[in-house]
Design a protein around this motif. Structure first.
Motif, mmCIF file in Angstrom:
data_model
loop_
_atom_site.group_PDB
_atom_site.id
_atom_site.type_symbol
_atom_site.label_atom_id
_atom_site.label_comp_id
_atom_site.label_asym_id
_atom_site.label_seq_id
_atom_site.Cartn_x
_atom_site.Cartn_y
_atom_site.Cartn_z
ATOM 1 N N ASP A 58 43.422 31.025 -11.957
ATOM 2 C CA ASP A 58 42.721 30.837 -13.150
ATOM 3 C C ASP A 58 43.288 29.878 -13.996
ATOM 4 N N GLN B 222 26.781 31.230 -18.068
ATOM 5 C CA GLN B 222 27.256 31.160 -19.399
ATOM 6 C C GLN B 222 26.999 32.190 -20.212
ATOM 7 N N ARG C 185 34.078 33.678 -16.702
ATOM 8 C CA ARG C 185 34.861 33.474 -17.962
ATOM 9 C C ARG C 185 35.141 31.998 -18.391
ATOM 10 N N ARG C 186 35.231 31.198 -17.478
ATOM 11 C CA ARG C 186 35.597 29.712 -17.751
ATOM 12 C C ARG C 186 34.277 28.954 -18.011
ATOM 13 N N GLU D 160 31.753 30.634 -19.625
ATOM 14 C CA GLU D 160 31.861 31.057 -20.926
ATOM 15 C C GLU D 160 32.608 30.149 -21.946
ATOM 16 N N THR D 161 33.826 29.876 -21.590
ATOM 17 C CA THR D 161 34.548 29.216 -22.517
ATOM 18 C C THR D 161 34.464 27.958 -22.589
ATOM 19 N N VAL D 162 34.280 27.085 -21.616
ATOM 20 C CA VAL D 162 34.034 25.618 -21.478
ATOM 21 C C VAL D 162 32.698 25.126 -21.487
#
Length: 301
Positions: free
Chosen positions: A297, A90, A273-274, A276-278
């Motif tokens: 993705d 994360q 990325r996911r 870090e985003t959610v």
């Protein structure tokens, strides 16, 4: 020069004995060295320091002439939930994922160091017994499987879920414990299995009810503490040599390289990325449930 090397080793050993530990608790009692992973607030997840402190304690036990057997366990609700993904996935941590283009040898060097720290349990001259309650997942399963014998609680779970995306078990001990087909059953699904199923597969020595686990471990270990240390070492060296002759080191080299590739593949980068985003909890849930297409993705319809 020989005297200098000797005193350097002695001073290094003394330093290991007196170094304070922040992620592990260590004690010796009745010929047994107890090594306990001690980050219960995060389910004993692995940070940068834990692998080093683990091998330091293994070395300490092997230098202690009173110790016959080493017992590894986890404090709190779980044995070890794997690498601390809040830190490694994360957050922006280059030890786990480098900026592209990435240097595979830099990644390999870093992860191989951790693998060797885990394998100190396997290569420890003295026997190592692992007591698993709660979860022994991902990197936590790597640690457990490096021990000579594992006893699990029936409801405890073991598995390597990053095999679905973002990882490869660097110690590769699954195949050496259960063989080709059963290792594929675990690593091609990323499933978590209970202690009961792990015993059926031959992955662990024994699975017992949670309330009997500590007694069962003590019963086994105390049977071994009456055996002379030199006998324990000889028998372990003999048996371990079989796996070494099967190419264990070479297999681990490929596994560690593949682990880096998995984290830097398009799908691995999508997972980061996911996360870090959610947040990593949601990303891990999507990974384990199979509800996200990491190549495209996007969520699966």
């Amino acid at each position: 020069m020989l005297k200098l090397n000797y005193f350097t080793r002695v001073l290094s050993h003394i330093s290991c004995q007196h170094r304070s530990l922040s992620t592990i608790h260590y004690k010796v009692q009745n010929r047994i060295a107890y090594i306990t992973l001690n980050r219960p607030e995060v389910l004993n997840s692995i940070n940068d320091l834990m692998p080093k402190e683990l091998s330091t304690c293994v070395e300490k036990a092997n230098h202690d002439s009173s110790v016959h057997v080493i017992v590894l366990a986890g404090e709190g609700k779980a044995f070890c939930s794997g690498y601390d993904l809040t830190y490694y996935a994360q957050l922006k941590n280059e030890k786990a994922v480098q900026e592209m283009p990435w240097d595979p040898m830099k990644d390999y060097t870093s992860m191989k160091e951790n693998t060797e720290h885990f394998m100190s349990l396997f290569r420890s001259p003295k026997p190592t017994i692992c007591k698993v309650h709660g979860d022994a997942l991902a990197g936590g399963s790597d640690i457990a499987l490096c021990c000579d014998m594992i006893l699990m609680a029936n409801e405890a779970r073991i598995g390597y879920m990053p095999a679905r995306v973002w990882g490869c078990p660097t110690t590769a001990m699954w195949i050496y414990r259960v063989g080709v087909e059963k290792a594929k059953r675990i690593l091609l699904t990323g499933d978590k299995i209970t202690g009961v199923e792990a015993e059926k597969l031959g992955l662990v020595l024994k699975s017992v009810p949670q309330e009997e686990l500590s007694d069962e471990v003590e019963k086994l270990v105390r049977r071994m503490t009456a055996v002379p240390i030199n006998q324990l070492i000889m028998q372990k060296l003999l048996i371990n040599q079989v796996l070494e002759n099967m190419g264990l080191r070479t297999t681990q080299m490929f596994a560690t390289l593949f682990d880096g590739i998995a984290r830097h593949s398009p799908e691995g980068m999508a997972f980061k990325r996911r996360s870090e985003t959610v947040g990593w909890k949601t990303a891990v849930k999507e990974r384990d449930s199979g509800t996200y297409d990491w190549t495209a993705d996007k969520p699966l319809l």
